[in-house]
Design a protein around this motif. Sequence first.
Motif, PDB file in Angstrom:
ATOM      1  N   LYS A 118     -14.792   1.370  -8.396  1.00 42.36           N
ATOM      2  CA  LYS A 118     -14.384   0.072  -8.930  1.00 42.36           C
ATOM      3  C   LYS A 118     -15.203  -0.304 -10.167  1.00 42.36           C
ATOM      4  N   GLN A 158      -7.998   3.358 -16.464  1.00 42.70           N
ATOM      5  CA  GLN A 158      -7.930   2.266 -15.486  1.00 42.70           C
ATOM      6  C   GLN A 158      -6.808   2.493 -14.473  1.00 42.70           C
ATOM      7  N   LEU A 212       0.841  -1.196   0.000  1.00 42.43           N
ATOM      8  CA  LEU A 212       0.000   0.000   0.000  1.00 42.43           C
ATOM      9  C   LEU A 212       0.871   1.238   0.000  1.00 42.43           C
ATOM     10  N   LYS A 231      -8.125   4.873 -12.001  1.00 40.30           N
ATOM     11  CA  LYS A 231      -9.009   4.151 -11.089  1.00 40.30           C
ATOM     12  C   LYS A 231      -8.204   3.427 -10.020  1.00 40.30           C
ATOM     13  N   GLU A 232      -7.138   2.756 -10.459  1.00 43.52           N
ATOM     14  CA  GLU A 232      -6.343   2.008  -9.476  1.00 43.52           C
ATOM     15  C   GLU A 232      -5.752   2.944  -8.429  1.00 43.52           C
ATOM     16  N   TYR A 264     -15.407   3.393  -2.850  1.00 41.55           N
ATOM     17  CA  TYR A 264     -14.639   2.285  -3.433  1.00 41.55           C
ATOM     18  C   TYR A 264     -15.501   1.479  -4.409  1.00 41.55           C
ATOM     19  N   ASN A 265     -16.694   1.089  -3.945  1.00 42.08           N
ATOM     20  CA  ASN A 265     -17.574   0.281  -4.794  1.00 42.08           C
ATOM     21  C   ASN A 265     -17.950   1.004  -6.078  1.00 42.08           C
ATOM     22  N   LEU A 305      -8.511   3.814  -6.010  1.00 41.79           N
ATOM     23  CA  LEU A 305      -8.864   2.684  -5.158  1.00 41.79           C
ATOM     24  C   LEU A 305      -7.773   2.414  -4.125  1.00 41.79           C
ATOM     25  N   ILE A 363     -16.231   5.653   2.678  1.00 38.11           N
ATOM     26  CA  ILE A 363     -15.082   5.070   1.982  1.00 38.11           C
ATOM     27  C   ILE A 363     -15.478   3.820   1.202  1.00 38.11           C
ATOM     28  N   ASP A 364     -16.278   2.966   1.823  1.00 45.90           N
ATOM     29  CA  ASP A 364     -16.738   1.761   1.119  1.00 45.90           C
ATOM     30  C   ASP A 364     -17.566   2.100  -0.119  1.00 45.90           C
ATOM     31  N   LEU A 397      -8.156   4.826  -1.251  1.00 44.21           N
ATOM     32  CA  LEU A 397      -9.258   4.441  -0.362  1.00 44.21           C
ATOM     33  C   LEU A 397      -8.895   3.223   0.479  1.00 44.21           C
ATOM     34  N   LYS A 398      -8.226   2.279  -0.156  1.00 46.55           N
ATOM     35  CA  LYS A 398      -7.817   1.063   0.533  1.00 46.55           C
ATOM     36  C   LYS A 398      -6.871   1.396   1.683  1.00 46.55           C
ATOM     37  N   LYS A 456      -8.804   3.136   4.494  1.00 40.03           N
ATOM     38  CA  LYS A 456      -9.587   2.225   5.329  1.00 40.03           C
ATOM     39  C   LYS A 456      -8.668   1.425   6.268  1.00 40.03           C
TER      40      LYS A 456
END
Lengths: 70, 461
Positions: B240, B87, B54, B90-91, B236-237, B94, B232-233, B97-98, B101
């Motif tokens: 994604k 993409q 991360l 996007k990564e 993320y959803n 994400l 955050i979830d 956010l990951k 969290k």
Amino acid sequence: MHFLYFDAGLGAMLVQALVAIVAGVVLFSKNVMFKIKTIFGLHKNTSDQDVFDDINIDDSQIENPSKDDK
Amino acid sequence: MTNNLRHDSSYRDPSGHVFVENNTIKRVIFPSYFPQYNKLKNSGFFEKAFQHKLLISHEELQNTETEIYIQPEQIPFITYPYEWSFQQYKEAALLTLKLQKYALQNGFSLKDATAYNVAFYKGNAIFIDTLSLDFYQENTPWRAYKQFITHFLGPLLLSKYHGAEFLKTMSNFIDGIPLKMIASLLPKSTKLNPFLYTNIHLLAKYENKHQEEDVKATKQASLSQKGLFNIIDSLYNYIKKLQLKEQSEWGNYYQKTNYSDKAFTQKSKIINNWIQQLNAKTVIDVGGNDGTFVREINSKIDLALVGDIDNNAVDQNYYAVKKNKETNMLPFVIDLLNPSASIGFQNTERFSFVKRVKEFKPDATLALALIHHLSLTGNVPFENSAAFFASFSGHLIIEFPKRNDSYATRLLNAKAEFKDQFGHYNLENFEKTYTNHFQLVDKKEIPDSERVLYLLKNKNA
């Protein structure tokens, strides 16, 4: 301790309470829909195309997690 | 180590800064950040975040009462958000956010969430700003929420509705796309989506309403940790699943329209031999499409930068990197006729593409099926393109489509009545001009095609 080295935006701080409520409802309903679709076998499997995994980190994946960082 | 040169992009955060010493990136941390740093280190969070890929790993060099020095793992080539494909963008979102969290679950929180905190390294997005991690305080909202929206969700949404070219505008908005602009550029229908209404339109409205008020009132804003996880979830959803409207299916994108199978095989064979002959370990392919020809190279390459003007081709390349788990390929979006400029304060915060590539000094540069675009679409004279390639490449492998190549003919015909003024586009002129800067090492006709491959050595390298 906070370093206010950039403006977080008061509006942005206040609005998060509302954003969170709506997010909670959306997550809950998506979850319900997912379960219903799974029961009726309508859930499309798209994992072949997916290169992104789940948000949750699984700590058990770490080999020999060290407690103290040298 | 006290009189170090602060990196020009590293002045925003008073907790410490990045500097360069003997071509190595290092970071100094000041006492105001010691409590956070020590907790992150002693709780094992750093180690866990490194192992989960991360956060960029670092080692501590020196630890005194006044300063701590750390040296992060060095990233050989940085690409900026305006050079990422959809993409990739996007990564990066994400990943942020990951990490947020994971940090929250361990009692920390990201205090900023700019797109510049993320880099692509060994096939993955990785967070590079170690000092962005702060203590999480109970019942406080996410300080970096607005930044996340203006740096990530906003640009991604605008790309969805207006095309991935929109990501390039990030070079004009170093602090993220203004909220008002995001809200006004999105279709009205987005107001009917509860997620988009709250995260964009309501946020923009609130920011507008409260912009004159005293910041100290922030203390009134409170949010449970559960609420924070919901935000955050759901971000993320949503991200994604986000897809471009024009997105084509994943798959074999490379179109061999101008090649027969024989020509394709021969072309990659010639390139392969030359790369081995040069013993090239670092390569840049400046018009690399989806990376097809770099993947045909058999010898071991440490790092291949593969740029292309087409966001979709870069996405295909990125998809292959992910699927094959490749660690030595870095795809990015670049328009050679207008490569990324130096931006930010004093124009020194983010470096131009040309400056970065000169520093990277690739062993070999590939310019395949590109010169006709530069010369005929962009009208760039041979002299100028030769000087450009000579400015950063020791060796250049360049492909020249002759005038009767079907693609070159099409471009020439598009010039209509000006076609006669492009008489200089021929093999003789090309060789004559390029040999001003380069020495001709080898030259091979690609069988079954109207194209010639050249291996050139820089006269000044």
